[in-house]
Design an enzyme around this catalytic site. Structure first.
Site, PDB file in Angstrom:
ATOM      1  N   GLU A 112       0.836  -1.197   0.000  1.00 50.35           N
ATOM      2  CA  GLU A 112       0.000   0.000   0.000  1.00 50.35           C
ATOM      3  C   GLU A 112       0.871   1.247   0.000  1.00 50.35           C
ATOM      4  O   GLU A 112       1.874   1.331   0.709  1.00 50.35           O
ATOM      5  CB  GLU A 112      -0.896  -0.010   1.245  1.00 50.35           C
ATOM      6  N   LYS A 115      -9.198   3.088  -3.121  1.00 50.17           N
ATOM      7  CA  LYS A 115      -9.659   2.636  -1.807  1.00 50.17           C
ATOM      8  C   LYS A 115     -11.004   3.286  -1.481  1.00 50.17           C
ATOM      9  O   LYS A 115     -11.140   4.512  -1.497  1.00 50.17           O
ATOM     10  CB  LYS A 115      -8.606   3.005  -0.762  1.00 50.17           C
ATOM     11  N   CYS A 132      -5.687  -2.763   2.390  1.00 47.72           N
ATOM     12  CA  CYS A 132      -5.646  -2.689   3.847  1.00 47.72           C
ATOM     13  C   CYS A 132      -7.024  -2.966   4.448  1.00 47.72           C
ATOM     14  O   CYS A 132      -7.599  -4.014   4.207  1.00 47.72           O
ATOM     15  CB  CYS A 132      -5.063  -1.343   4.281  1.00 47.72           C
TER      16      CYS A 132
END
Length: 315
Positions: free
Chosen positions: A52, A138, A172
């Site tokens: 990430e 995201k 994540c």
């Protein structure tokens, strides 16, 4: 000899990279990504996953001068530096990485911080033998990340067919979103890529659960970041001792039945590889296909809005 034993094995070699790139030095980060992708490819990897925010950086331990109801001038200038280090998509950094994957003929997923106007997004960039293939933004930044990054929408949820397997990504703590996982399973994801900075032991349970639930291979690439990798003028809350570990790794590769194939990697940078038997996907889905024979569409349904959400539209 049975006919089944004569069938050739369908395999793909994958790699997850555990490393961190220099914060606020995007050219150096791109160079590091080149080196790591080439290193993984030399080890036989046909699919490579980087962590990430590898490009653009994950500012672990920095508060950007934020408290409820207040921002500081120093914090605003720190965000200016962070904004300047982000990348445009499309842009020169994307094309640089696309040239590498075209040359090597491999697929790569790279975590990055994308800049669009005044807003930053945490993204996963997809590359292949044809170059840049697309991105995933995201959907939900976690906690204080929401002060730095905007939210993605349903238009960037790709699952990409490589010809041998289907690749998707969740970044994540998106991996904790059950409806996102369901949407990805419905798209037939085979290689679930999880770029992350979560180094807790509990993360391993999450990766194994997703492998079991989705009956997919899970490739989780985490950063390993020490204080001495940050610019000297930054002061993370963890302290200023050079060897202080800010992000402790834990990269791992998991089978569709939840077996750990490589990792978790701790205490330093490195590259994990594994040869995946793609027929394990069918073997695992024999008794569980959460959006197929194990679903109950008469009881549960999920609507996914994949339209882009623009603030201003013109006709």
């Amino acid at each position: 000899m049975t006919s089944a034993s004569c069938e050739p094995r369908r395999t793909v070699t994958v790699a997850v990279v555990q490393a961190a790139a220099p914060l606020f030095d995007t050219p150096a980060a791109v160079t590091r990504a080149h080196e790591l992708i080439r290193d993984a490819h030399r080890r036989g990897a046909e699919v490579v996953v980087l962590p990430e925010a590898f490009l653009g950086g994950y500012p672990k331990g920095l508060d950007f001068g934020m408290t409820v109801g207040s921002r500081t001038p120093a914090g605003r200038d720190l965000f200016r530096r962070y904004h300047a280090a982000a990348i445009d998509v499309p842009g020169p950094e994307v094309e640089d990485l696309a040239a590498v994957t075209r040359e090597l003929g491999c697929h790569v997923v790279v975590g990055a911080v994308e800049r669009e106007g005044g807003t930053l997004y945490c993204v996963a960039l997809f590359f292949g033998p044809d170059g840049y293939l697309g991105l995933h933004r995201k959907l939900m930044p976690t906690a204080a990340e929401r002060c730095l990054w905007g939210q993605g929408d349903g238009s960037t949820l790709p699952v990409i067919d490589t010809g041998s397997a289907r690749i998707g990504a969740a970044i994540c703590w998106e991996n904790y979103m059950p409806l996102l996982r369901t949407a990805m399973y419905a798209k037939g994801v085979d290689l679930w890529c999880a770029p992350t900075v979560d180094d807790r032991d509990a993360w391993q349970a999450t990766m194994r659960h997703i492998a079991l639930e989705g009956r997919c291979f899970v490739l989780s690439a985490n950063q390993y970041l020490r204080r001495d990798a940050l610019p000297a003028d930054l002061h993370p809350i963890q302290g200023d001792e050079p060897d202080t570990v800010l992000i402790g790794g834990g990269s791992v590769i998991v089978s569709p039945l939840g077996e750990i194939l490589a990792g978790p990697l701790r205490d330093g940078e490195g590259i994990l590889t594994a040869e995946l038997d793609l027929d394990d996907l069918a073997r695992a889905r024999f008794d569980l296909d959460t959006t197929g024979h194990y679903a109950r569409p008469d009881v549960f349904t999920l609507h996914v809005d994949e339209s882009p959400r623009s603030t201003v539209t013109t006709s």
